[in-house]
Design a protein around this motif. Structure first.
Motif, PDB file in Angstrom:
ATOM      1  N   THR A  29     -23.824  68.306  -0.728  1.00 49.68           N
ATOM      2  CA  THR A  29     -23.809  67.410   0.429  1.00 49.68           C
ATOM      3  C   THR A  29     -25.142  67.484   1.170  1.00 49.68           C
ATOM      4  N   HIS A  50     -12.941  60.919  12.612  1.00 50.77           N
ATOM      5  CA  HIS A  50     -14.112  61.797  12.613  1.00 50.77           C
ATOM      6  C   HIS A  50     -15.336  61.132  11.997  1.00 50.77           C
ATOM      7  N   PHE A  51     -15.155  60.097  11.211  1.00 50.52           N
ATOM      8  CA  PHE A  51     -16.287  59.353  10.673  1.00 50.52           C
ATOM      9  C   PHE A  51     -15.878  57.895  10.537  1.00 50.52           C
ATOM     10  N   GLU A  58     -12.768  56.004   8.541  1.00 51.79           N
ATOM     11  CA  GLU A  58     -11.843  57.008   8.011  1.00 51.79           C
ATOM     12  C   GLU A  58     -10.414  56.485   7.925  1.00 51.79           C
ATOM     13  N   THR A  69     -13.564  66.080   8.134  1.00 57.58           N
ATOM     14  CA  THR A  69     -12.771  65.347   7.143  1.00 57.58           C
ATOM     15  C   THR A  69     -13.571  64.452   6.195  1.00 57.58           C
ATOM     16  N   LYS A  70     -14.814  64.135   6.504  1.00 58.20           N
ATOM     17  CA  LYS A  70     -15.557  63.217   5.642  1.00 58.20           C
ATOM     18  C   LYS A  70     -15.725  63.826   4.250  1.00 58.20           C
ATOM     19  N   HIS A 125     -23.513  67.248  10.600  1.00 64.18           N
ATOM     20  CA  HIS A 125     -22.919  65.922  10.492  1.00 64.18           C
ATOM     21  C   HIS A 125     -23.506  64.973  11.540  1.00 64.18           C
ATOM     22  N   SER A 179     -12.001  66.195  -0.392  1.00 65.67           N
ATOM     23  CA  SER A 179     -11.873  64.783  -0.006  1.00 65.67           C
ATOM     24  C   SER A 179     -10.512  64.572   0.644  1.00 65.67           C
ATOM     25  N   ARG A 198     -18.126  69.038   9.948  1.00 67.67           N
ATOM     26  CA  ARG A 198     -17.733  67.830   9.221  1.00 67.67           C
ATOM     27  C   ARG A 198     -16.267  67.989   8.824  1.00 67.67           C
ATOM     28  N   ARG A 253     -17.202  73.067   5.674  1.00 65.63           N
ATOM     29  CA  ARG A 253     -16.770  72.018   6.624  1.00 65.63           C
ATOM     30  C   ARG A 253     -16.913  72.526   8.067  1.00 65.63           C
TER      31      ARG A 253
END
Length: 793
Positions: free
Chosen positions: A337, A661-662, A665, A256-257, A342, A307, A254, A249
């Motif tokens: 992934t 963050h995305f 969310e 929190t996605k 990201h 997740s 990235r 991460r």
């Protein structure tokens, strides 16, 4: 005197078949079927699909049998048989090479998951393709991702670089072999090579099996691998190791996605996940998308790292040879992934991967296959209660075709060549270069420069495949969408503008073939779209009637400030709605206080809730922010009806107090806590039950949610009742407009709880139409633009 000699005319049948009939083993299938029927003649690819010229008995029965026994991955959308005259007498039946330089008018062939037969060979030590990651046959393997141009012949793909060895060539020529006439045929002796190196450039030498064993060893040590799959690089690590998942991460930027998780097979999935028969069918399909699935229990999966704030995970089945090998050798679940930073496009070349992913990966598993069309994995979900299919991302396995669009194609009477630019976020584009419609794979956010370059390159590749230059370009109303930069590359084109949400509505009307229905109410809910110069739209109700689309209702407007910052900061949406609500709240309080004893004065009544509400919100802003934001809200001339920002505001009040963050969310978090309450069968409450309204009263509903929170009610139940109230609002507006047919589009309809509630509450009274082939989010804008243009312009 000259004598005229009459030549014998032989009765011959010509069969044309169109659809997905190239790259699916159709010609070898026809060859063997023709031998069964004792026919003479030939089969060949042509610009419209497949052409069969045949002589003999029982040709009509042969024609019928084609439809009954066609290859599993094929799709027949048109077929005809007719008698022709010829003097040529065929001695046998054969596969005729495709003519050079034909311009195709057929669906393109997507990538197919590895079939069971090839999988068995992959792990059979006695077979020549033991541990060969790129094992394929006529029914499986990469197609679109390696296509340079069509028709689908080896010479038109990246596989052309690998000349077949004698053994592969013998298989290719043998009608009884599963690889008879397989255009992607290769083996370890003549095919694609793999190599493993670390991020310092040190290469590991060994057999394919030894390379995968080395990979598994490094994964068990907590290393991150960049692995080149059939359509692009994946970043992988041990999904049971919370430290390496957190490190991935951090390196990938990235926060929190959710990550997808690769499992070795269905049995392993069932140890971790609650999976239905419908989901198993998806995993085992030729498309084999990622399926968002509920976690059974935490077990050894660090779900909070994989997740965050969710109780579900995107589960991946090993659909390619290379994924089957790594998941078999490394028996535990793996993070899988997209190989990118990201927000950037997926990497597809060795140089690109090492340059970009070198800061993320410890090791690289490269291969020598050139990828023509890099793609992310497709993602789908099924709503928990009604198992309604929801497409989150349409890419590998599904793109780029759109089947069942014959009616739409027929509307293009002048056979115009059309390019639809789509949206800027979650971009796809659509092209009509012939009698078919092609919707590109998910491309992404065009605000990212590399993603925009991918967009331009993909448009260019379609031009080359179809020898196509647009005569008409369809674009969004928004004046600053990045995709409009491509327009300057074309000359002599007509430009047409189509409003964002009308395109969404048109997409669902097109997908569900509702254009001929007399009266359809579109419920189009998303984040934002350009409405007018002073309005951002996003919570719209449209009526399609008498060949018109009219906006008949909306989410009540609130002040729009700070552009993208508002989209990423839920507290700003909450402040905008609440701060703008105080005047109405005050009036309601005065009316409700009449007759009370002791009588309160007007100032007290107004000040009490206002001060309390503002004091609650103030704790989340510094003094400067509060002053600037409230001033902007008071003076804002731009208003928004954004359902996406409304969900952000409610999420914030109920506990999502951080930045986004995305995209989506906060709404996903709200859906999760609300779904938990729904699963407990709590009593549903319509917060607007006593209200009679033309538009959904944003501020009144938000104040009710706010009041419930301050009263200490269960947060999940408040969230659930918020969802339920919105569905009841749809019911009221539908009844007010006297409609029975409802159609749903826009990114908010990726919310599975909202979909299930809609089916529960509205299903008996109305006909409901949800996207199933396309995503409800902005990926469908390009298809919607085309529908709107052909039906209404």
């Amino acid at each position: 005197m000259r004598l005229c000699v009459k030549k014998n005319i032989i009765k011959t049948q010509e069969i044309h078949i169109s659809g997905r009939v190239q790259g699916v083993g159709f010609r070898p299938f026809i060859f063997n079927l023709a031998l069964e029927f004792g026919l003479k003649g030939y089969v060949s690819n042509d610009e419209l699909g497949v052409i069969i010229i045949c002589q003999g008995e029982n040709i009509k029965e042969f024609f019928d049998e084609i439809h009954h026994k066609k290859p599993k991955s094929s799709e027949i959308i048109f077929s005809e048989i007719k008698e022709i005259e010829t003097i040529e007498i065929f001695e046998n039946f054969f596969i005729k090479p495709t003519e050079k330089n034909i311009v195709v008018d057929i669906p393109l062939t997507p990538d197919f998951a590895t079939c069971e037969s090839c999988e068995n060979e992959l792990f059979n030590e006695k077979k020549p393709r033991y541990f060969y990651p790129f094992i394929t046959c006529t029914q499986c393997g990469p197609r679109y991702s390696i296509t340079k141009k069509f028709p689908f012949e080896r010479e038109n793909t990246s596989i052309e670089a690998f000349k077949m060895c004698p053994n592969c060539l013998e298989e290719y020529k043998n009608p009884e072999d599963v690889r008879f006439h397989s255009q992607t045929n290769s083996c370890p002796n003549c095919g694609i090579q793999i190599w493993l190196k670390d991020n310092q450039g040190n290469e590991f030498k060994g057999s394919n099996k030894e390379i995968f064993e080395k990979l598994a060893l490094e994964l068990s040590k907590g290393k991150i691998i960049a692995l080149k799959n059939i359509a692009g690089y994946l970043l992988m690590c041990d999904a049971t190791n919370s430290e390496v998942v957190s490190e991935l991460r951090k390196r990938k930027r990235r926060p929190t996605k959710p990550f997808a998780v690769l499992f070795s097979g269905i049995e392993k999935m069932q140890d971790y996940l609650e999976i239905s028969e419908l989901q198993i069918q998806q995993f085992k399909s030729s498309e084999s998308p990622i399926v968002v699935t509920k976690i059974k229990e935490k077990r050894d999966l660090p779900i909070d790292e994989i997740s965050p704030n969710m109780n579900s995970v995107g589960a991946m089945f090993p659909y390619s040879g290379i994924l089957k090998l790594i998941s078999k050798i490394f028996s535990k679940p793996l993070i899988a992934t997209s190989g990118n930073f990201h927000g950037s496009p997926i990497c597809s070349t060795t140089e690109e991967a090492e340059q970009i992913l070198g800061k993320i990966a410890d090791f690289f598993l490269h291969n020598t296959l050139e990828i023509q069309h890099p793609q992310d994995d497709s993602v789908v979900k099924f709503s928990p209660k009604h198992q309604q299919k929801i497409v989150f991302r349409r890419a590998r396995g599904f793109a780029p075709n759109y089947f069942f669009a014959e009616e739409l194609s027929q509307l293009n009477k002048e056979k115009n060549k059309i390019l639809c630019l789509g949206g800027d976020l979650k971009n796809t584009f659509a092209v009509v270069p012939n009698n078919h419609i092609y919707i590109s794979e998910y491309i992404g956010d065009l605000a990212n420069f590399e993603t925009y370059q991918r967009f331009e390159n993909t448009v260019k590749s379609y031009q080359e495949i179809f020898n196509f230059s647009p005569e008409i370009i369809l674009k969004d109303l928004h004046p600053k969408y990045e995709n409009q930069n491509i327009i300057s590359k074309f000359s002599n084109v007509k430009l047409k503008e189509i409003q964002h949400h009308k395109a969404h509505f048109s997409a669902i009307l097109g997908e569900k073939k509702l254009w001929k229905k007399n009266k359809v109410l579109g419920v189009i809910w998303d984040g934002i779209g350009f409405g007018t110069s002073t309005e951002i739209w996003g919570g719209e109700f449209f009526l399609h009637e008498n060949e018109e689309i009219i906006r008949v209702a909306q989410l009540e407007n609130f002040a729009w400030i700070l552009g993208d910052k508002m989209s990423k900061t839920p507290k700003i949406s909450a402040l905008s709605i609440l701060f703008d609500s105080e005047e109405k709240s005050c009036k309601v309080a005065i009316i409700n206080s009449i007759g009370q004893s002791p009588m309160k004065n007007e100032t007290e009544i107004c000040e009490a809730p206002k001060v309390r509400n503002q004091n609650y919100l103030k704790q989340f802003f510094d003094e400067n922010e509060w002053k600037i934001y409230t001033n902007l809200i008071e003076k804002s001339e731009v208003k928004a009806s954004s359902m996406g920002r409304f969900f952000d505001a409610v999420s914030f009040v109920l506990g999502f107090e951080k930045s986004i963050h995305f995209e989506g969310e906060s709404a996903m978090w709200l859906e999760k806590i609300s779904q938990d309450a729904f699963d407990e069968n709590v009593k549903l409450i319509d917060y607007l039950e006593e209200e009679n309204f033309e538009n959904i009263p944003t501020k009144k509903l938000f104040l009710k949610v706010f009041e419930e929170k301050l009263l200490g009610k269960n947060l999940g139940e408040i969230g659930l009742n918020f969802h339920y109230t919105l569905i009841k609002a749809i019911e009221k507006i539908a009844e007010k407009n006297n409609v029975k047919e409802l159609a749903f589009s826009g990114g908010v309809w990726q919310n599975a709880l909202l979909v299930d509630l809609a089916i529960d509450v509205l299903g008996d009274k109305f006909s409901l139409n949800f996207h199933e082939k396309l995503s409800p989010n902005d990926e469908n804008i390009s298809f919607g633009q085309l529908n709107y243009y052909l039906n209404l312009m």
